[in-house]
Design an enzyme around this catalytic site. Structure first.
Site, PDB file in Angstrom:
ATOM      1  N   CYS A  95      -6.480  68.037 -66.828  1.00 43.67           N
ATOM      2  CA  CYS A  95      -7.807  68.162 -66.559  1.00 43.67           C
ATOM      3  C   CYS A  95      -8.049  69.231 -65.572  1.00 43.67           C
ATOM      4  O   CYS A  95      -7.171  69.828 -64.735  1.00 43.67           O
ATOM      5  CB  CYS A  95      -7.986  66.800 -65.571  1.00 43.67           C
ATOM      6  SG  CYS A  95      -9.804  66.461 -64.952  1.00 43.67           S
ATOM      7  N   CYS A 136      -8.526  67.450 -58.225  1.00 43.62           N
ATOM      8  CA  CYS A 136      -8.390  66.422 -57.195  1.00 43.62           C
ATOM      9  C   CYS A 136      -7.031  66.344 -56.449  1.00 43.62           C
ATOM     10  O   CYS A 136      -6.023  66.123 -57.424  1.00 43.62           O
ATOM     11  CB  CYS A 136      -8.697  65.166 -57.980  1.00 43.62           C
ATOM     12  SG  CYS A 136     -10.207  65.028 -58.705  1.00 43.62           S
ATOM     13  N   CYS A 165      -4.177  63.444 -57.747  1.00 43.42           N
ATOM     14  CA  CYS A 165      -4.085  63.145 -59.246  1.00 43.42           C
ATOM     15  C   CYS A 165      -3.095  63.768 -60.100  1.00 43.42           C
ATOM     16  O   CYS A 165      -2.897  64.926 -59.911  1.00 43.42           O
ATOM     17  CB  CYS A 165      -5.618  63.512 -59.973  1.00 43.42           C
ATOM     18  SG  CYS A 165      -5.393  62.846 -61.760  1.00 43.42           S
ATOM     19  N   CYS A 220     -10.402  48.887 -69.978  1.00 44.87           N
ATOM     20  CA  CYS A 220     -11.043  50.013 -69.410  1.00 44.87           C
ATOM     21  C   CYS A 220     -10.127  51.168 -70.051  1.00 44.87           C
ATOM     22  O   CYS A 220      -9.162  51.178 -70.211  1.00 44.87           O
ATOM     23  CB  CYS A 220     -10.742  50.047 -67.765  1.00 44.87           C
ATOM     24  SG  CYS A 220     -11.149  48.550 -66.826  1.00 44.87           S
ATOM     25  N   CYS A 259     -14.967  48.992 -70.294  1.00 48.83           N
ATOM     26  CA  CYS A 259     -15.258  49.961 -69.000  1.00 48.83           C
ATOM     27  C   CYS A 259     -14.563  51.329 -69.439  1.00 48.83           C
ATOM     28  O   CYS A 259     -13.746  51.339 -70.074  1.00 48.83           O
ATOM     29  CB  CYS A 259     -14.626  49.501 -67.879  1.00 48.83           C
ATOM     30  SG  CYS A 259     -14.707  50.482 -66.541  1.00 48.83           S
ATOM     31  N   CYS A 272     -19.008  50.762 -61.677  1.00 53.98           N
ATOM     32  CA  CYS A 272     -17.709  50.507 -60.982  1.00 53.98           C
ATOM     33  C   CYS A 272     -17.543  51.744 -60.067  1.00 53.98           C
ATOM     34  O   CYS A 272     -17.108  52.743 -60.759  1.00 53.98           O
ATOM     35  CB  CYS A 272     -16.680  50.373 -62.091  1.00 53.98           C
ATOM     36  SG  CYS A 272     -14.873  50.112 -61.641  1.00 53.98           S
ATOM     37  N   ARG A 324     -11.484  45.184 -56.355  1.00 52.86           N
ATOM     38  CA  ARG A 324     -10.556  45.053 -57.420  1.00 52.86           C
ATOM     39  C   ARG A 324      -9.353  45.640 -56.408  1.00 52.86           C
ATOM     40  O   ARG A 324      -9.342  47.139 -55.876  1.00 52.86           O
ATOM     41  CB  ARG A 324     -10.774  45.941 -58.402  1.00 52.86           C
ATOM     42  CG  ARG A 324      -9.343  46.046 -59.393  1.00 52.86           C
ATOM     43  CD  ARG A 324      -9.610  46.801 -60.737  1.00 52.86           C
ATOM     44  NE  ARG A 324     -10.660  46.212 -61.481  1.00 52.86           N
ATOM     45  CZ  ARG A 324     -11.998  46.567 -61.938  1.00 52.86           C
ATOM     46  NH1 ARG A 324     -12.015  47.912 -61.671  1.00 52.86           N
ATOM     47  NH2 ARG A 324     -12.795  45.883 -62.532  1.00 52.86           N
TER      48      ARG A 324
END
Length: 325
Positions: free
Chosen positions: A59, A63, A66, A103, A134, A194, A266
């Site tokens: 990616c 972040c 991550c 998901c 999701c 979400c 969650r």
């Protein structure tokens, strides 16, 4: 109760009011959160979701938490988008294991147009199995949101991660406003939202409260609010982050339940680092959703045997899938 703060479910919430609630005596806070939780949900039912990485690593975002960011030497190799039939095969296994929501996550800044057809086919296939769907794919344009909505996507996950104030300390390749724009695009397309955040990235308690207030004050609060405890990834920017105090974590869960009474809250990443007692307090404070399985994208997750044993000890049961409206 010792406070006089009362909140309508759709009243705009101030940081000051949220701080008063968060700082209540612990027993008072949990009692209040549990009362609200019990008013809207079966207090002994937990939503079971399964998460699959359909495209891992590489990616371009930076972040700091991550393992899949290309900016950090975390050892995660980039992969191509999974084939549709393989995704559906994994979804069948998840349903057999008791999951009601499936998901699918891809490590992208945003999906390319060439990928939308395959993503839509995944959604349609999982829906045909009788499960909620999701996806989390990074930023979405209005057009992409519409195409996924047409395929039947139920939920889109796009966490805001932390407060607007602290956001640039964690991510520099996109802005806090970019996050909110995607949430608006998804909501406008008719997909449920979400959105939650991560604790343990060096943020203050005030940042955590601000994050939840931002979510609660959206035009419509998220239907699902994942609260993650940071799993420090070797090689990432936050590899040496200090652990979150368990009582502070439970307080955050309780505040999320009070500010967003009808949302599923969650327990997401970080459950491997939580004691059974901490998880039990979170469930009492209003958490009513978990991910099941051994991994969350690339991070460890408690195995199903452990969750089954914990549920048995606590008298909890899997939440049944709600009928489509």
């Amino acid at each position: 109760m010792t406070d006089n703060v009362t909140l309508s479910p759709r009243a705009l919430i101030s940081i000051g009011h949220a701080e008063i609630i968060y700082n209540l005596p612990f027993n008072d806070l949990l009692f209040r959160a549990h009362q609200i939780h019990r008013a809207h949900f079966d207090p002994n039912a937990i939503q079971m979701s399964r998460l699959l990485s359909i495209k891992t690593g590489g990616c371009v975002e930076d972040c700091g938490y991550c393992s899949q960011s290309a900016h950090y030497p975390t050892g995660v190799k980039a992969s191509k988008l999974m084939e549709v039939e393989r995704v559906l095969g994994e979804a069948r296994k998840a349903k057999e294991g008791g999951a009601t929501r499936y998901c699918m996550g891809a490590a992208w800044r945003n999906p390319k147009e060439r990928d939308i057809e395959a993503l839509a086919a995944m959604v349609e296939g999982v829906k045909a199995l009788g499960m909620e769907t999701c996806m989390t794919l990074g930023m979405l344009s209005p057009e992409q949101s519409e195409k996924l909505a047409e395929a039947g996507l139920d939920y889109y996950n796009h966490n805001i991660d932390t407060s607007e104030r602290y956001y640039s300390e964690i991510i520099t390749t996109r802005t806090f406003e970019d996050r909110l724009d995607t949430l608006a695009n998804v909501r406008d397309a008719g997909i449920k939202v979400c959105a939650g955040g991560i604790l343990g990235m060096g943020e203050t308690v005030e940042d955590r409260i601000s994050m939840l207030v931002t979510l609660a004050n959206l035009p419509a609060p998220p239907e699902s609010v994942p609260i993650n405890m940071l799993i420090p990834i070797p090689g990432s920017k936050l590899a040496d982050a200090a652990p979150v105090d368990p009582i502070d974590f439970v307080r955050t869960i309780a505040l999320a339940r009070i500010l967003m009474p009808r949302s599923h809250v969650r327990l997401s990443a970080g459950r491997t680092e939580m004691s059974d007692e901490t998880q039990a307090l979170c469930f009492f404070a209003g958490a009513n959703s978990i991910f099941v399985g051994d991994t969350l994208l690339t991070a460890d997750n408690p195995g199903e045997d452990h969750d089954t044993a914990l549920f048995r000890r606590l008298g909890l049961k899997p939440m049944e899938l709600e009928p489509s409206r």
